[in-house]
Design an enzyme around this catalytic site. Structure first.
Site, PDB file in Angstrom:
ATOM      1  N   LYS A  13       0.661  -1.136  -0.141  1.00 25.63           N
ATOM      2  CA  LYS A  13      -0.100   0.023  -0.213  1.00 25.63           C
ATOM      3  C   LYS A  13       0.942   1.350  -0.005  1.00 25.63           C
ATOM      4  CE  LYS A  13      -2.303  -0.888   3.752  1.00 25.63           C
ATOM      5  NZ  LYS A  13      -1.255  -2.182   4.485  1.00 25.63           N
ATOM      6  N   ARG A  87      -8.754   0.221   9.551  1.00 26.53           N
ATOM      7  CA  ARG A  87      -8.753  -0.813   9.845  1.00 26.53           C
ATOM      8  C   ARG A  87      -9.559  -1.793  10.636  1.00 26.53           C
ATOM      9  NH1 ARG A  87      -2.736   0.591   9.806  1.00 26.53           N
ATOM     10  NH2 ARG A  87      -1.445  -1.338   9.636  1.00 26.53           N
ATOM     11  N   ARG A 126      12.201  -5.576   4.454  1.00 30.34           N
ATOM     12  CA  ARG A 126      11.743  -3.982   4.257  1.00 30.34           C
ATOM     13  C   ARG A 126      12.758  -3.011   4.882  1.00 30.34           C
ATOM     14  NH1 ARG A 126       5.809  -2.123   4.669  1.00 30.34           N
ATOM     15  NH2 ARG A 126       5.686  -2.305   6.970  1.00 30.34           N
ATOM     16  N   ARG A 159      11.785  -1.172  10.411  1.00 32.29           N
ATOM     17  CA  ARG A 159      10.984  -0.660  11.494  1.00 32.29           C
ATOM     18  C   ARG A 159      10.943  -1.883  12.480  1.00 32.29           C
ATOM     19  NH1 ARG A 159       5.255   0.415   8.338  1.00 32.29           N
ATOM     20  NH2 ARG A 159       4.721  -0.633   9.971  1.00 32.29           N
ATOM     21  N   ARG A 170       0.724  -8.762  14.100  1.00 32.48           N
ATOM     22  CA  ARG A 170       0.374  -7.837  12.961  1.00 32.48           C
ATOM     23  C   ARG A 170      -0.746  -8.687  11.994  1.00 32.48           C
ATOM     24  NH1 ARG A 170       5.067  -4.951  10.334  1.00 32.48           N
ATOM     25  NH2 ARG A 170       3.417  -3.534   9.464  1.00 32.48           N
TER      26      ARG A 170
HETATM   27  P1  AMP Z   1       1.250   0.636   9.401  1.00 31.06           P
HETATM   28  O1  AMP Z   1       2.647   1.361   9.021  1.00 31.06           O
HETATM   29  O2  AMP Z   1       0.257   0.872   8.590  1.00 31.06           O
HETATM   30  O3  AMP Z   1       1.902  -0.779   9.100  1.00 31.06           O
HETATM   31  O4  AMP Z   1       0.957   0.762  10.690  1.00 31.06           O
HETATM   32  C1  AMP Z   1       1.829   0.442  11.884  1.00 31.06           C
HETATM   33  C2  AMP Z   1       1.276   0.365  13.303  1.00 31.06           C
HETATM   34  O5  AMP Z   1       0.586   1.555  13.540  1.00 31.06           O
HETATM   35  C3  AMP Z   1       0.179  -0.724  13.030  1.00 31.06           C
HETATM   36  O6  AMP Z   1       0.767  -2.056  13.465  1.00 31.06           O
HETATM   37  C4  AMP Z   1      -0.845  -0.440  14.509  1.00 31.06           C
HETATM   38  O7  AMP Z   1      -0.202  -0.558  15.549  1.00 31.06           O
HETATM   39  C5  AMP Z   1      -0.816   1.179  14.125  1.00 31.06           C
HETATM   40  N1  AMP Z   1      -1.717   1.649  13.310  1.00 31.06           N
HETATM   41  C6  AMP Z   1      -1.791   2.303  12.223  1.00 31.06           C
HETATM   42  N2  AMP Z   1      -2.865   2.519  11.452  1.00 31.06           N
HETATM   43  C7  AMP Z   1      -3.842   2.044  12.569  1.00 31.06           C
HETATM   44  C8  AMP Z   1      -5.329   2.135  12.425  1.00 31.06           C
HETATM   45  N3  AMP Z   1      -5.936   2.891  11.551  1.00 31.06           N
HETATM   46  N4  AMP Z   1      -5.741   1.742  13.516  1.00 31.06           N
HETATM   47  C9  AMP Z   1      -5.107   1.181  14.709  1.00 31.06           C
HETATM   48  N5  AMP Z   1      -3.813   0.989  14.670  1.00 31.06           N
HETATM   49  C10 AMP Z   1      -3.162   1.548  13.614  1.00 31.06           C
END
Ligand code: AMP
Length: 215
Positions: A13, A87, A126, A159, A170
Site C-alpha cells: 500500500k 482497519r 523491508r 521498522r 500484526r
Molecule cells: P502501518 O505503518 O500502517 O503498518 O501501521 C503500523 C502500526 O500503527 C500498526 O501495526 C498499528 O499498531 C498502528 N496503526 C496504524 N494505523 C492504524 C489504524 N488505522 N488503527 C489502529 N492502529 C493503527
C-alpha cells in the site's frame, strides 16, 4: 476523489501510495506514518501508541478517529489516499461521518490481495528511509547506496514492528479486525481488488484503471 487502500501489512500500500502521489494529484494519509511521527515528537498520542505498535497491536479506535478527523479537516478539498485506515469496522463507519462533515465522501476502496505466505519475507526484508520514507527491500529493491537512501541520502532502517517476532501479531490483527472491514465494503458494493503479487508498476496500472486515471 478520496481513495482507501486496504490490505495486509507488506501488501504494498505504501509503495503504491507514493506512486499515486508522484504521478497524480493525491496527498497520502498513512496513519502508521502519522503515529511514528507522534512517537518521534513524544506527544501524548505517540507515548500511548508506541507500546501497542511495538507489539503489533492496534491503537484504539477513538485515538485513530480523532487523528483522522483533524487531518481531514486540515486538508479539506484535497484528494486523500487513506493508507492503513480504516482497519476496523468502527473506523470505517466513523470515516464516512468525518468525510460527510467536510462535504466529502469515499470514491473507491481498493483491496490489495496477496498470498499471506509472501508477507513475512516482504516485511522482514523491508527497509525504510528515516528521512523521506522511501521504501526498499534487501532482495527485491535494494538501495544502490547500501544503507543510505538513493533519493535523499537518509539512513535506511528496519521498522521495529517489521521484526519476525511482531509480524505474526500484526497479521492476526489484520485478519481479526481488517477482514470484517473488507466485508463491510463488499456489502456496500464499494470494493475493487488488485493482485499484489505482480510487478509494482503493473499494480499501479491496475489501480489507475480502477480510478479512471489511465491515459
Ligand atoms: P502501518 O505503518 O500502517 O503498518 O501501521 C503500523 C502500526 O500503527 C500498526 O501495526 C498499528 O499498531 C498502528 N496503526 C496504524 N494505523 C492504524 C489504524 N488505522 N488503527 C489502529 N492502529 C493503527
Amino acid at each position: 476523489m478520496n481513495v482507501i487502500l486496504i490490505g495486509a501489512p507488506g501488501s504494498g500500500k505504501g509503495t503504491q501510495s507514493r506512486y499515486l502521489m508522484d504521478k497524480h494529484n493525491f496527498i497520502q494519509l498513512s496513519t502508521g506514518d502519522l503515529l511514528r511521527a507522534a512517537i518521534a515528537a513524544k506527544t501524548a498520542v505517540g507515548l500511548e501508541a508506541k507500546g501497542l505498535m511495538d507489539q503489533g497491536k492496534l491503537v484504539p479506535d477513538d485515538v485513530m478517529i480523532k487523528l483522522v478527523d483533524s487531518y481531514v479537516e486540515q486538508n479539506k478539498g484535497k484528494s486523500i489516499i487513506f493508507d492503513g485506515f480504516p482497519r476496523t469496522v468502527a473506523q470505517a463507519e466513523n470515516l464516512e461521518l468525518v468525510l460527510k462533515k467536510n462535504s466529502s465522501a469515499i470514491g473507491k476502496v481498493i483491496y490489495f490481495r496477496i498470498n499471506p505466505k509472501l508477507l513475512v519475507k516482504r516485511l522482514t526484508g523491508r527497509r525504510t528511509c528515516v528521512k523521506c520514507g522511501e521504501i526498499y527491500h534487501i532482495d527485491s529493491k535494494p538501495s544502490s547506496k547500501g544503507d543510505i537512501c538513493e533519493k535523499c541520502g537518509g539512513e535506511l532502517k528496519q521498522r521495529p514492528d517489521d521484526r519476525k517476532e511482531v509480524i505474526g501479531e500484526r497479521l492476526d490483527q489484520f485478519s481479526k479486525n481488517t477482514g470484517p472491514t473488507i466485508d463491510y465494503y463488499i456489502k456496500k458494493n464499494m470494493l475493487a481488488e488488485v493482485d499484489c503479487e505482480k510487478d509494482p508498476e503493473l499494480i499501479l496500472k491496475d489501480i489507475e484503471k480502477i480510478l479512471g486515471l489511465s491515459n
